[in-house]
Design an enzyme around this catalytic site. Sequence first.
Site, PDB file in Angstrom:
ATOM      1  N   HIS A 101       0.876  -1.175   0.000  1.00 32.61           N
ATOM      2  CA  HIS A 101       0.000   0.000   0.000  1.00 32.61           C
ATOM      3  C   HIS A 101       0.916   1.229   0.000  1.00 32.61           C
ATOM      4  CE1 HIS A 101      -2.335  -2.990   2.378  1.00 32.61           C
ATOM      5  NE2 HIS A 101      -3.399  -2.460   1.831  1.00 32.61           N
ATOM      6  N   ASP A 104       2.344   2.007   3.334  1.00 28.34           N
ATOM      7  CA  ASP A 104       3.242   1.036   3.983  1.00 28.34           C
ATOM      8  C   ASP A 104       4.689   1.455   3.821  1.00 28.34           C
ATOM      9  OD1 ASP A 104       1.041  -0.632   4.260  1.00 28.34           O
ATOM     10  OD2 ASP A 104       1.536  -1.844   2.499  1.00 28.34           O
TER      11      ASP A 104
HETATM   12  C1  XLS Z   1      -7.626  -6.763   4.288  1.00 32.44           C
HETATM   13  C2  XLS Z   1      -7.139  -6.966   2.944  1.00 32.44           C
HETATM   14  C3  XLS Z   1      -5.974  -6.080   2.543  1.00 32.44           C
HETATM   15  C4  XLS Z   1      -5.803  -6.089   1.048  1.00 32.44           C
HETATM   16  C5  XLS Z   1      -4.975  -4.973   0.527  1.00 32.44           C
HETATM   17  O1  XLS Z   1      -8.326  -7.579   4.861  1.00 32.44           O
HETATM   18  O2  XLS Z   1      -6.823  -8.314   2.782  1.00 32.44           O
HETATM   19  O3  XLS Z   1      -4.822  -6.468   3.197  1.00 32.44           O
HETATM   20  O4  XLS Z   1      -5.257  -7.285   0.602  1.00 32.44           O
HETATM   21  O5  XLS Z   1      -5.522  -3.747   0.832  1.00 32.44           O
END
Ligand code: XLS
Length: 435
Positions: A101, A104
């Site tokens: 993200h 991140d």
């Molecule tokens: C949350 C999601 C997230 C997505 C990416 O539950 O799995 O991690 O994979 O935003």
Amino acid sequence: MEEYFPEVDQIKFKGKESKNPLAYKYYNPKEKIGEKTMEEHLRFSVAYWHTFRGDGADPFGSPTMERTWYNISDPMDKAKARVEAAFEFMSKLGVKYFCFHDRDIAPTGSNLKETNQNLDEIIELIEEKMQEYDINLLWGTACLFDHPRFMNGAASSPNADVFAYAAAQVKKAMEVTKRLGGENYVFWGGREGYETLLNTKMGLEQDNIARFFEMAVEYAQEINFDGQLLIEPKPKEPTKHQYDFDVSTVLAFLRKYNLDKHFKLNIEANHATLAGHTFQHELQTARINNALGSLDGNQGDMLLGWDTDQFPTNVYKTTLAMYEILKNGGLKPGGLNFDATVRRPSFKPIDLFYGHIAGIDSFARGLKTAYQLLEDRVIEDFLEERYRSYQKGIGKKIKEGQVGFKELAEYAKENEIINESGHQEKLEAILNSYI
Ligand code: XLS
Ligand code: NI
Ligand code: NI
């Protein structure tokens, strides 16, 4: 340069007789399974958020994870150290992809401009590291759920200013994904959902999400981003009713708004189970609709009932997942991203290796078993036989649209029905003999 995982060398394939916990028992990247190598089949990816940001905090307790880069106080220095740690980790693990993200990888600044500058600075470093280590970006995404401004959602927020901010963030995230050669771009609906209809215009919110996706498609075309756009379904958490509940819900949404040709799905195992489905059900639903894009590999805990994001270790489930992937002709340009985190008491850096090795070997073993099942046509032949009534006679006419209720009523009057067993237990026993 500082080494972040000095206790770990390159993880190698040692075979299933090996007792070395820091070796692959099943994953042999260059081994061919059919036409492709295991590496080409599986396209493993490390999730930046869990592996390099996960601190072990939960609603009841503080962080537990021991990570040297967490002790750095300057946010940009910390972000840079994290990049170094990430590439050392991925290279030692032998994984060729990662996902992130926007938030991140770089800290937020005091305004959007500063935040974007921070992002650009870190992206430059990541770009260098990607070249140095020959590691690629499976997908990028924007975090539209963490900051308080998104408390009511992003594209589904009742506040148009939040919609605009989310658009600015996705625009930038798409640009950096393109810059890093990202092969896909993911939309997970963060807080796109609601708690109560007493304060929610569901129709407008869903129309707005569709408008947001239209803009994303347009912008991707404008900047010549040719990666696959993916939507990741999830039924609940953080909101009670997430709009992207499951694969079928997302497909219906995309078709309603004429967006289906632009998107495929990123399907997460633990989200499938939260929706009351098996992972295989979700994968097959996407596959038969030509919408299977990519996987978030993990597993939940049936007794906990929330998104625990555990490393996938259940080979029964990885086998059936890989069966769907093989039937799909692979995942490319998608891959298998470990959206998984080590348990809170697994706080040592080495546990990050143990977690990934366990997940990688579980899917490698699943691939081998699924391939053998397909080679031997175990399920295929049974299905052919079970549905053979549609290959000739009245079944063929139904399939080809040659008959209606009147003809069928005539047929049914004359015909005696003889049913056959579904043999579920026999099939389960055969499957066990392969696993
Ligand atoms: C949350 C999601 C997230 C997505 C990416 O539950 O799995 O991690 O994979 O935003
Ligand atoms: Ni996910
Ligand atoms: Ni998840």
